[in-house]
Design a protein around this motif. Structure first.
Motif, PDB file in Angstrom:
ATOM      1  N   ALA A  83      50.668  25.996  18.474  1.00 10.25           N
ATOM      2  CA  ALA A  83      51.760  25.240  17.852  1.00 10.25           C
ATOM      3  C   ALA A  83      51.285  23.881  17.357  1.00 10.25           C
ATOM      4  CB  ALA A  83      52.875  25.049  18.868  1.00 10.25           C
ATOM      5  N   ASP A  84      51.762  23.499  16.187  1.00 10.04           N
ATOM      6  CA  ASP A  84      51.456  22.190  15.622  1.00 10.04           C
ATOM      7  C   ASP A  84      52.375  21.172  16.285  1.00 10.04           C
ATOM      8  OD1 ASP A  84      51.974  20.858  12.256  1.00 10.04           O
ATOM      9  OD2 ASP A  84      51.304  19.939  14.105  1.00 10.04           O
ATOM     10  N   THR A  85      51.784  20.225  16.993  1.00 11.12           N
ATOM     11  CA  THR A  85      52.633  19.300  17.752  1.00 11.12           C
ATOM     12  C   THR A  85      53.561  18.501  16.847  1.00 11.12           C
ATOM     13  OG1 THR A  85      50.923  17.636  17.677  1.00 11.12           O
ATOM     14  CG2 THR A  85      51.010  19.014  19.655  1.00 11.12           C
ATOM     15  N   SER A  86      53.161  18.312  15.581  1.00 14.67           N
ATOM     16  CA  SER A  86      54.016  17.517  14.708  1.00 14.67           C
ATOM     17  C   SER A  86      55.327  18.239  14.418  1.00 14.67           C
ATOM     18  CB  SER A  86      53.289  17.211  13.402  1.00 14.67           C
ATOM     19  OG  SER A  86      53.056  18.407  12.707  1.00 14.67           O
ATOM     20  N   ALA A  87      55.353  19.552  14.661  1.00 14.12           N
ATOM     21  CA  ALA A  87      56.568  20.302  14.365  1.00 14.12           C
ATOM     22  C   ALA A  87      57.424  20.506  15.614  1.00 14.12           C
ATOM     23  CB  ALA A  87      56.202  21.657  13.773  1.00 14.12           C
ATOM     24  N   MET A  88      56.967  19.974  16.729  1.00 15.78           N
ATOM     25  CA  MET A  88      57.711  20.230  17.957  1.00 15.78           C
ATOM     26  C   MET A  88      59.013  19.436  18.015  1.00 15.78           C
ATOM     27  SD  MET A  88      54.744  20.486  20.794  1.00 15.78           S
ATOM     28  CE  MET A  88      53.799  22.001  20.983  1.00 15.78           C
ATOM     29  N   VAL A  89      59.933  19.987  18.722  1.00 15.83           N
ATOM     30  CA  VAL A  89      61.251  19.377  18.822  1.00 15.83           C
ATOM     31  C   VAL A  89      61.176  18.079  19.623  1.00 15.83           C
ATOM     32  CG1 VAL A  89      63.509  19.653  19.910  1.00 15.83           C
ATOM     33  CG2 VAL A  89      62.501  21.522  18.617  1.00 15.83           C
ATOM     34  N   VAL A  90      61.806  17.062  19.128  1.00 16.66           N
ATOM     35  CA  VAL A  90      61.874  15.814  19.871  1.00 16.66           C
ATOM     36  C   VAL A  90      63.339  15.429  20.017  1.00 16.66           C
ATOM     37  CG1 VAL A  90      59.602  15.006  19.177  1.00 16.66           C
ATOM     38  CG2 VAL A  90      61.577  14.466  17.778  1.00 16.66           C
ATOM     39  N   GLN A  91      63.575  14.331  20.660  1.00 20.48           N
ATOM     40  CA  GLN A  91      64.950  13.902  20.893  1.00 20.48           C
ATOM     41  C   GLN A  91      65.252  12.667  20.050  1.00 20.48           C
ATOM     42  OE1 GLN A  91      65.085  13.536  25.159  1.00 20.48           O
ATOM     43  NE2 GLN A  91      65.109  15.756  25.427  1.00 20.48           N
ATOM     44  N   PRO A  92      66.506  12.290  19.932  1.00 13.96           N
ATOM     45  CA  PRO A  92      66.847  11.150  19.069  1.00 13.96           C
ATOM     46  C   PRO A  92      66.237   9.850  19.586  1.00 13.96           C
ATOM     47  CG  PRO A  92      68.813  12.306  19.809  1.00 13.96           C
ATOM     48  CD  PRO A  92      67.674  12.880  20.567  1.00 13.96           C
ATOM     49  N   ARG A  93      66.215   8.884  18.698  1.00 13.65           N
ATOM     50  CA  ARG A  93      65.736   7.543  19.061  1.00 13.65           C
ATOM     51  C   ARG A  93      66.546   7.016  20.250  1.00 13.65           C
ATOM     52  NH1 ARG A  93      65.399   3.206  14.258  1.00 13.65           N
ATOM     53  NH2 ARG A  93      64.446   5.039  13.370  1.00 13.65           N
ATOM     54  N   VAL A  94      65.878   6.257  21.095  1.00  9.23           N
ATOM     55  CA  VAL A  94      66.551   5.735  22.287  1.00  9.23           C
ATOM     56  C   VAL A  94      67.798   4.941  21.885  1.00  9.23           C
ATOM     57  CG1 VAL A  94      65.188   3.612  22.320  1.00  9.23           C
ATOM     58  CG2 VAL A  94      66.198   4.438  24.432  1.00  9.23           C
ATOM     59  N   ALA A  95      68.851   5.118  22.644  1.00  9.98           N
ATOM     60  CA  ALA A  95      70.083   4.360  22.370  1.00  9.98           C
ATOM     61  C   ALA A  95      70.268   3.320  23.461  1.00  9.98           C
ATOM     62  CB  ALA A  95      71.281   5.307  22.349  1.00  9.98           C
ATOM     63  N   GLY A  96      70.790   2.186  23.093  1.00 12.01           N
ATOM     64  CA  GLY A  96      71.173   1.177  24.081  1.00 12.01           C
ATOM     65  C   GLY A  96      70.036   0.336  24.609  1.00 12.01           C
ATOM     66  N   ALA A  97      68.867   0.400  23.959  1.00  4.66           N
ATOM     67  CA  ALA A  97      67.735  -0.407  24.446  1.00  4.66           C
ATOM     68  C   ALA A  97      68.094  -1.884  24.482  1.00  4.66           C
ATOM     69  CB  ALA A  97      66.507  -0.185  23.564  1.00  4.66           C
ATOM     70  N   GLU A  98      68.964  -2.291  23.562  1.00  2.00           N
ATOM     71  CA  GLU A  98      69.267  -3.731  23.430  1.00  2.00           C
ATOM     72  C   GLU A  98      69.995  -4.306  24.647  1.00  2.00           C
ATOM     73  OE1 GLU A  98      70.275  -1.326  21.420  1.00  2.00           O
ATOM     74  OE2 GLU A  98      72.454  -1.300  21.508  1.00  2.00           O
ATOM     75  N   THR A  99      70.474  -3.441  25.530  1.00  2.00           N
ATOM     76  CA  THR A  99      71.134  -3.979  26.735  1.00  2.00           C
ATOM     77  C   THR A  99      70.347  -3.660  28.006  1.00  2.00           C
ATOM     78  OG1 THR A  99      72.462  -1.976  26.947  1.00  2.00           O
ATOM     79  CG2 THR A  99      73.452  -3.798  25.716  1.00  2.00           C
ATOM     80  N   MET A 100      69.207  -3.015  27.848  1.00  2.00           N
ATOM     81  CA  MET A 100      68.459  -2.618  29.056  1.00  2.00           C
ATOM     82  C   MET A 100      67.782  -3.812  29.704  1.00  2.00           C
ATOM     83  SD  MET A 100      66.566   0.878  27.884  1.00  2.00           S
ATOM     84  CE  MET A 100      67.517   2.263  27.252  1.00  2.00           C
ATOM     85  N   ASP A 101      67.680  -3.760  31.030  1.00  2.00           N
ATOM     86  CA  ASP A 101      66.836  -4.758  31.699  1.00  2.00           C
ATOM     87  C   ASP A 101      65.396  -4.229  31.696  1.00  2.00           C
ATOM     88  OD1 ASP A 101      66.561  -2.917  33.766  1.00  2.00           O
ATOM     89  OD2 ASP A 101      67.842  -4.011  35.170  1.00  2.00           O
ATOM     90  N   TRP A 102      64.497  -5.025  32.255  1.00  2.00           N
ATOM     91  CA  TRP A 102      63.070  -4.704  32.151  1.00  2.00           C
ATOM     92  C   TRP A 102      62.762  -3.340  32.788  1.00  2.00           C
ATOM     93  CZ3 TRP A 102      59.662  -6.812  29.057  1.00  2.00           C
ATOM     94  CH2 TRP A 102      58.287  -6.653  29.294  1.00  2.00           C
ATOM     95  N   ALA A 103      63.327  -3.112  33.961  1.00  2.00           N
ATOM     96  CA  ALA A 103      63.033  -1.863  34.681  1.00  2.00           C
ATOM     97  C   ALA A 103      63.580  -0.660  33.910  1.00  2.00           C
ATOM     98  CB  ALA A 103      63.617  -1.918  36.080  1.00  2.00           C
ATOM     99  N   ALA A 104      64.777  -0.808  33.379  1.00  2.00           N
ATOM    100  CA  ALA A 104      65.382   0.306  32.625  1.00  2.00           C
ATOM    101  C   ALA A 104      64.589   0.578  31.353  1.00  2.00           C
ATOM    102  CB  ALA A 104      66.834  -0.018  32.286  1.00  2.00           C
TER     103      ALA A 104
END
Ligand code: URA
Length: 269
Positions: A44-65
Motif C-alpha cells: 500500500a502507498d502510504t500517501s493514499a492511506m486514510v487519515v483523520q481530520p485536522r486536530v480541533a480545539g488546539a487553541e484551548t489546549m494546555d501543554w499536556a493536552a
C-alpha cells in the motif's frame, strides 16, 4: 547588548566553523484503547492511506493536552510511517506541572529526520550537533534549557519543528502536511510566549511569516535574513537551516550574523 565574545564563545564559534574576524490503516477513535485492525496490502502507498481530520480545539489546549494531541495525531499520511512524533524539547522547568516550559527563545526547524523519528527528540542528528554549537555560541543550552554563560539571565530555549512527524526519505514538507500540523506550532507558541523566535530554514520562515510577509513563499531565504520580522507581535529572525550549513560552510558566517542580530534584538527590544 555587547557582542564581545568570551573564550568559550570563541571556542564554540570555532566548532561551528565560523571564523571570528578580529490508505486503510488502523483507525483509532477518540477514547478507543487499541486500534481496530483493518486489512491492508503490504504494498500500500502510504500517501493514499486514510487519515483523520485536522486536530480541533488546539487553541484551548494546555501543554499536556497539546503533547497528547500531537502523539495521537493522524491528520496526515506521515502518521503511517512514523516511529515517534517529535513535539519539541528544552526550556526551563515550569513552576507547576502541566505548565509549558519557560523559554525566552524558541528555535523552529523544519521536520524530524531519521534520528529524531527514532528518538522522539528534535535535532539529535548531525544538524542538531551544529545547532547545539550555535546555541552555545549564544550562551544558550537546549539540554538544560538554561543559559550557560557567566552572569547571564536565564534564557531558556525551546526547540520545535514545523512538522511533528518525519517526511519519508527526508523529503521537503508538503503544503497539506504543513497545514495539518500548523495548529500545533501555533499553540506551542501561544503557550510558550517566547521573547524571540529563530526560524531555521525556508519552511520555518514560511510557516511563521506567511501572514506578515505576503510573498514569503516565493522569496529566497537570503531575502528574509538581516531584518527582524514579527509573528503575532513576537520578533522573528530568519537564518539558514543547520543541515544546509553543513553543506554550505561558506554561509556559516552569515548565520552567525543572524544570531548576532537575534541576540541584539533580544537584549535591546
Ligand atoms: N532538521 C529539522 O529541521 N528538525 C529536526 O528536528 C531535525 C533535523
Amino acid at each position: 547588548m555587547s557582542l564581545t565574545l568570551d573564550s568559550r564563545q570563541r571556542a564554540m564559534l570555532k566548532e561551528m566553523g565560523v571564523k571570528v574576524w578580529s490508505r486503510v490503516v488502523p483507525v483509532q477513535a477518540p477514547g478507543e484503547r487499541a486500534a481496530r485492525t483493518v486489512r491492508t496490502t503490504p504494498t500500500a502507498d502510504t500517501s493514499a492511506m486514510v487519515v483523520q481530520p485536522r486536530v480541533a480545539g488546539a487553541e484551548t489546549m494546555d501543554w499536556a493536552a497539546l503533547q497528547q494531541a500531537v502523539a495521537d495525531c493522524r491528520a496526515c499520511a506521515l502518521c503511517n510511517g512514523r516511529k515517534h512524533t517529535v513535539f519539541g524539547m528544552g526550556g526551563l522547568e515550569p513552576p507547576n506541572a502541566g505548565r509549558p516550559p519557560v523559554a525566552n527563545w524558541l528555535i523552529v526547524g523544519e521536520a524530524p529526520g531519521d534520528q529524531e523519528d527514532l528518538s522522539g527528540l528534535p535535532f539529535v542528528g548531525p544538524a542538531g550537533q551544529l545547532l547545539d554549537s550555535m546555541l552555545k555560541a549564544m550562551g544558550l543550552d537546549r539540554k538544560r534549557g538554561a543559559a550557560v554563560g557567566d552572569g547571564q539571565a536565564a534564557q531558556g530555549s525551546y526547540i520545535a519543528n514545523v512538522l511533528k512527524c518525519r517526511p519519508p526519505s527526508n523529503r521537503n514538507p508538503e503544503g497539506e502536511e504543513v497545514a495539518q500540523c500548523a495548529p500545533y506550532l501555533r499553540r506551542q507558541i501561544e503557550l510558550l510566549q517566547p521573547r524571540i523566535i529563530l526560524a531555521m530554514g525556508r519552511f520555518a520562515a514560511q510557516a511563521l511569516l506567511h501572514d506578515s510577509v505576503p510573498d514569503v513563499h516565493s522569496l529566497p531565504l537570503g531575502k528574509l535574513r538581516g531584518q527582524v520580522h514579527s509573528y503575532r507581535g513576537i520578533p522573528v529572525v530568519v537564518t539558514y537551516h543547520p543541515a544546509y550549513l553543513l553543506r554550505a560552510l561558506g554561509d556559516k558566517a552569515k548565520a552567525w550574523a543572524d544570531l548576532c542580530l537575534a541576540m541584539q534584538r533580544f537584549s535591546d527590544p
